[in-house]
Design a protein around this motif. Structure first.
Motif, PDB file in Angstrom:
ATOM      1  N   LYS A   4       0.772  -1.196   0.013  1.00 33.47           N
ATOM      2  CA  LYS A   4       0.079  -0.006  -0.027  1.00 33.47           C
ATOM      3  C   LYS A   4       0.824   1.194   0.017  1.00 33.47           C
ATOM      4  O   LYS A   4       0.340   2.250  -0.328  1.00 33.47           O
ATOM      5  CB  LYS A   4      -0.810   0.025   1.243  1.00 33.47           C
ATOM      6  N   ASN A   5       2.062   1.163   0.423  1.00 32.52           N
ATOM      7  CA  ASN A   5       2.968   2.305   0.356  1.00 32.52           C
ATOM      8  C   ASN A   5       3.580   2.537  -1.090  1.00 32.52           C
ATOM      9  O   ASN A   5       4.453   3.645  -1.268  1.00 32.52           O
ATOM     10  CB  ASN A   5       4.142   2.248   1.656  1.00 32.52           C
ATOM     11  N   LEU A   6       3.475   1.693  -1.940  1.00 29.45           N
ATOM     12  CA  LEU A   6       3.843   1.837  -3.277  1.00 29.45           C
ATOM     13  C   LEU A   6       3.329   3.214  -3.956  1.00 29.45           C
ATOM     14  O   LEU A   6       2.077   3.479  -3.592  1.00 29.45           O
ATOM     15  CB  LEU A   6       3.761   0.590  -4.201  1.00 29.45           C
ATOM     16  N   LYS A   7       3.916   3.472  -4.758  1.00 26.91           N
ATOM     17  CA  LYS A   7       3.122   4.556  -5.701  1.00 26.91           C
ATOM     18  C   LYS A   7       3.435   4.075  -7.250  1.00 26.91           C
ATOM     19  O   LYS A   7       4.121   3.384  -7.483  1.00 26.91           O
ATOM     20  CB  LYS A   7       3.830   6.001  -5.670  1.00 26.91           C
ATOM     21  N   ARG A  12       2.009  11.922 -15.448  1.00 25.65           N
ATOM     22  CA  ARG A  12       2.061  13.201 -14.554  1.00 25.65           C
ATOM     23  C   ARG A  12       3.052  12.720 -13.498  1.00 25.65           C
ATOM     24  O   ARG A  12       3.265  13.676 -12.483  1.00 25.65           O
ATOM     25  CB  ARG A  12       0.656  13.254 -13.858  1.00 25.65           C
ATOM     26  N   GLY A  13       3.579  11.588 -13.506  1.00 22.19           N
ATOM     27  CA  GLY A  13       4.660  11.432 -12.349  1.00 22.19           C
ATOM     28  C   GLY A  13       3.879  10.407 -11.162  1.00 22.19           C
ATOM     29  O   GLY A  13       2.971   9.599 -11.469  1.00 22.19           O
ATOM     30  N   PRO A  14       4.637   9.932 -10.038  1.00 24.13           N
ATOM     31  CA  PRO A  14       4.214   8.872  -9.104  1.00 24.13           C
ATOM     32  C   PRO A  14       2.920   9.620  -8.592  1.00 24.13           C
ATOM     33  O   PRO A  14       2.794  10.602  -8.168  1.00 24.13           O
ATOM     34  CB  PRO A  14       5.274   8.910  -8.075  1.00 24.13           C
ATOM     35  N   ILE A  15       1.917   8.375  -8.691  1.00 24.67           N
ATOM     36  CA  ILE A  15       0.475   8.873  -7.912  1.00 24.67           C
ATOM     37  C   ILE A  15       0.301   7.880  -6.778  1.00 24.67           C
ATOM     38  O   ILE A  15       0.838   6.679  -6.892  1.00 24.67           O
ATOM     39  CB  ILE A  15      -0.569   8.895  -8.995  1.00 24.67           C
ATOM     40  N   ASN A  16      -0.613   7.899  -5.983  1.00 24.48           N
ATOM     41  CA  ASN A  16      -0.809   7.168  -4.863  1.00 24.48           C
ATOM     42  C   ASN A  16      -1.559   5.789  -5.533  1.00 24.48           C
ATOM     43  O   ASN A  16      -2.356   5.937  -6.524  1.00 24.48           O
ATOM     44  CB  ASN A  16      -1.730   7.685  -3.897  1.00 24.48           C
ATOM     45  N   ILE A  17      -1.574   4.610  -4.937  1.00 22.74           N
ATOM     46  CA  ILE A  17      -2.344   3.520  -5.361  1.00 22.74           C
ATOM     47  C   ILE A  17      -3.696   3.771  -5.657  1.00 22.74           C
ATOM     48  O   ILE A  17      -4.352   4.258  -4.922  1.00 22.74           O
ATOM     49  CB  ILE A  17      -2.217   2.471  -4.401  1.00 22.74           C
ATOM     50  N   LEU A 166      13.541  -3.044  -4.985  1.00 22.08           N
ATOM     51  CA  LEU A 166      12.291  -2.505  -4.553  1.00 22.08           C
ATOM     52  C   LEU A 166      12.001  -3.183  -3.493  1.00 22.08           C
ATOM     53  O   LEU A 166      11.224  -2.585  -2.252  1.00 22.08           O
ATOM     54  CB  LEU A 166      11.153  -2.668  -5.817  1.00 22.08           C
ATOM     55  N   LEU A 167      11.918  -4.554  -3.446  1.00 19.44           N
ATOM     56  CA  LEU A 167      11.542  -5.335  -1.902  1.00 19.44           C
ATOM     57  C   LEU A 167      12.432  -4.921  -0.969  1.00 19.44           C
ATOM     58  O   LEU A 167      11.975  -4.620   0.155  1.00 19.44           O
ATOM     59  CB  LEU A 167      11.673  -6.946  -2.229  1.00 19.44           C
ATOM     60  N   ARG A 168      13.709  -4.510  -1.117  1.00 17.21           N
ATOM     61  CA  ARG A 168      14.698  -4.268   0.012  1.00 17.21           C
ATOM     62  C   ARG A 168      14.346  -2.795   0.417  1.00 17.21           C
ATOM     63  O   ARG A 168      14.448  -2.527   1.554  1.00 17.21           O
ATOM     64  CB  ARG A 168      16.049  -4.230  -0.834  1.00 17.21           C
ATOM     65  N   ALA A 169      13.746  -1.897  -0.488  1.00 17.60           N
ATOM     66  CA  ALA A 169      13.335  -0.566   0.018  1.00 17.60           C
ATOM     67  C   ALA A 169      12.202  -0.722   1.028  1.00 17.60           C
ATOM     68  O   ALA A 169      11.689   0.041   1.679  1.00 17.60           O
ATOM     69  CB  ALA A 169      13.182   0.381  -1.212  1.00 17.60           C
ATOM     70  N   LEU A 170      11.051  -1.474   0.227  1.00 14.34           N
ATOM     71  CA  LEU A 170       9.898  -1.524   0.948  1.00 14.34           C
ATOM     72  C   LEU A 170       9.699  -2.367   2.105  1.00 14.34           C
ATOM     73  O   LEU A 170       9.036  -1.934   3.149  1.00 14.34           O
ATOM     74  CB  LEU A 170       8.924  -2.136  -0.078  1.00 14.34           C
TER      75      LEU A 170
END
Length: 326
Positions: A4-7, A12-17, A166-170
């Motif tokens: 859920k913390n992903l964008k 337009r750039g990164p947006i919320n899920i 990505l997994l390591r960041a999340l």
């Protein structure tokens, strides 16, 4: 952290899920918690404006529940102690990572209350003290009746989850290190393999400046030592692997359900239906489900799913309809 913390990457750039993606994630979480965790599996058919990505996002919701767990070391200890003779592991040290066979797990002759994992490493038997298991051992979903020779891990195969930025960041690194001790299927996905593989490789997510794909979350082939599910073609004639009847199967479209449900008839199932799908297919599936519900002892549990989604702040987006039964 969770998915859920992903964008989502957009023009337009990164947006919320978006709500419809969040809905798919939570549906996967519900299926995992009720089916895999509490053994209260269910079946569900979804009617959507479009089926693109949806089955994959549901599978991601299932995978996220695994990645988010903070497994205790005593649970890992129990898992290793329960390994059978001939079970395959990956042993990694400063020189290389290689597949080896388990000989036994027995008490340490040196340290009290510590176990030793004995493996066949080339021509020698090697004992791995318990304190090194988390760093040097990765479990595999492979088992043989006899002891197999050590084999170096192919340079084409990645070991564990270390390579996914990505997994390591999340998720916390310690969580992922422990998750590698629990390979195995938590979902089956049936559909057009070419289309699914292409979609999983598309870069659509970002978190903390790190971009990634659906494939960062789903491990279903031999490209990685860790696996959490399997993909099956909607065109397959037979299945050459053992099917776990408790694992939920996700049909990415009606055609996949019509063609392949004979292989997964007793599995929990999620059927994706697109409004753009062939009308005859929809009528065929509708009649089949009507027959199943009338002939067997089934309970409609749609409200149970709705209540779960509401409690997890996952409103049902406009244009989505579903029916759930157990």
């Amino acid at each position: 952290m969770t998915i859920k913390n992903l964008k989502v990457l957009s023009r337009r750039g990164p947006i919320n899920i978006p709500d419809w993606v969040n809905f798919a994630f939570e549906l996967g979480a519900f299926i995992n918690d009720n089916g895999i965790k509490y053994n209260k599996s269910l079946n569900l058919i979804l009617s959507l404006p479009s089926d693109q990505f949806y089955s994959l996002f549901i599978a991601m919701g299932i995978a996220d529940k695994t990645f988010s767990k903070n497994k205790q070391m005593r649970s890992i200890r129990k898992t290793v102690i329960n390994l059978e003779k001939g079970s395959r592991i990956i042993y990694q040290d400063e020189q290389s990572a290689r597949k080896a066979s388990v000989i036994s797990v027995e008490p340490s002759p040196v340290f009290e209350n510590e176990m030793i994992l004995k493996i066949k490493d080339g021509k020698i038997e090697r004992g791995i003290p318990e304190r090194y298991w988390i760093d040097r051992v990765i479990l595999l979903d492979e088992e043989f009746n006899e002891i197999k020779r050590t084999r170096k891990v192919s340079t084409k195969q990645q070991v564990g989850l270390e390579n996914s930025r990505l997994l390591r960041a999340l998720y916390k690194s310690g969580q992922l290190n422990k998750i590698e001790f629990y390979p195995g299927d938590s979902f089956y996905l049936v559909g057009n393999l070419g289309k699914l593989n292409e979609t999983t490789s598309e870069e659509i997510f970002i978190y903390d400046g790190v971009k990634g794909t659906v494939k960062d979350f789903l491990y279903y082939d031999n490209s990685n030592s860790y696996t959490n599910g399997k993909f099956f073609s909607s065109q397959m004639k037979k299945i050459d692997v053992v099917i776990n009847r408790e694992v939920p199967v996700i049909y990415s479209d009606l055609y996949s359900f019509i063609k392949q449900d004979k292989h997964f008839s007793t599995n929990p199932k999620i059927i994706i239906s697109s409004r753009t799908d062939n009308e005859n297919r929809f009528l065929e599936v509708k009649e089949e489900l009507r027959r199943v519900l009338l002939q067997g002892e089934h309970k409609i549990v749609t409200k149970e799913v709705v209540d779960y989604l509401k409690s997890n702040d996952a409103p049902i987006p406009t244009g989505i309809e579903f029916l759930a039964w157990r």
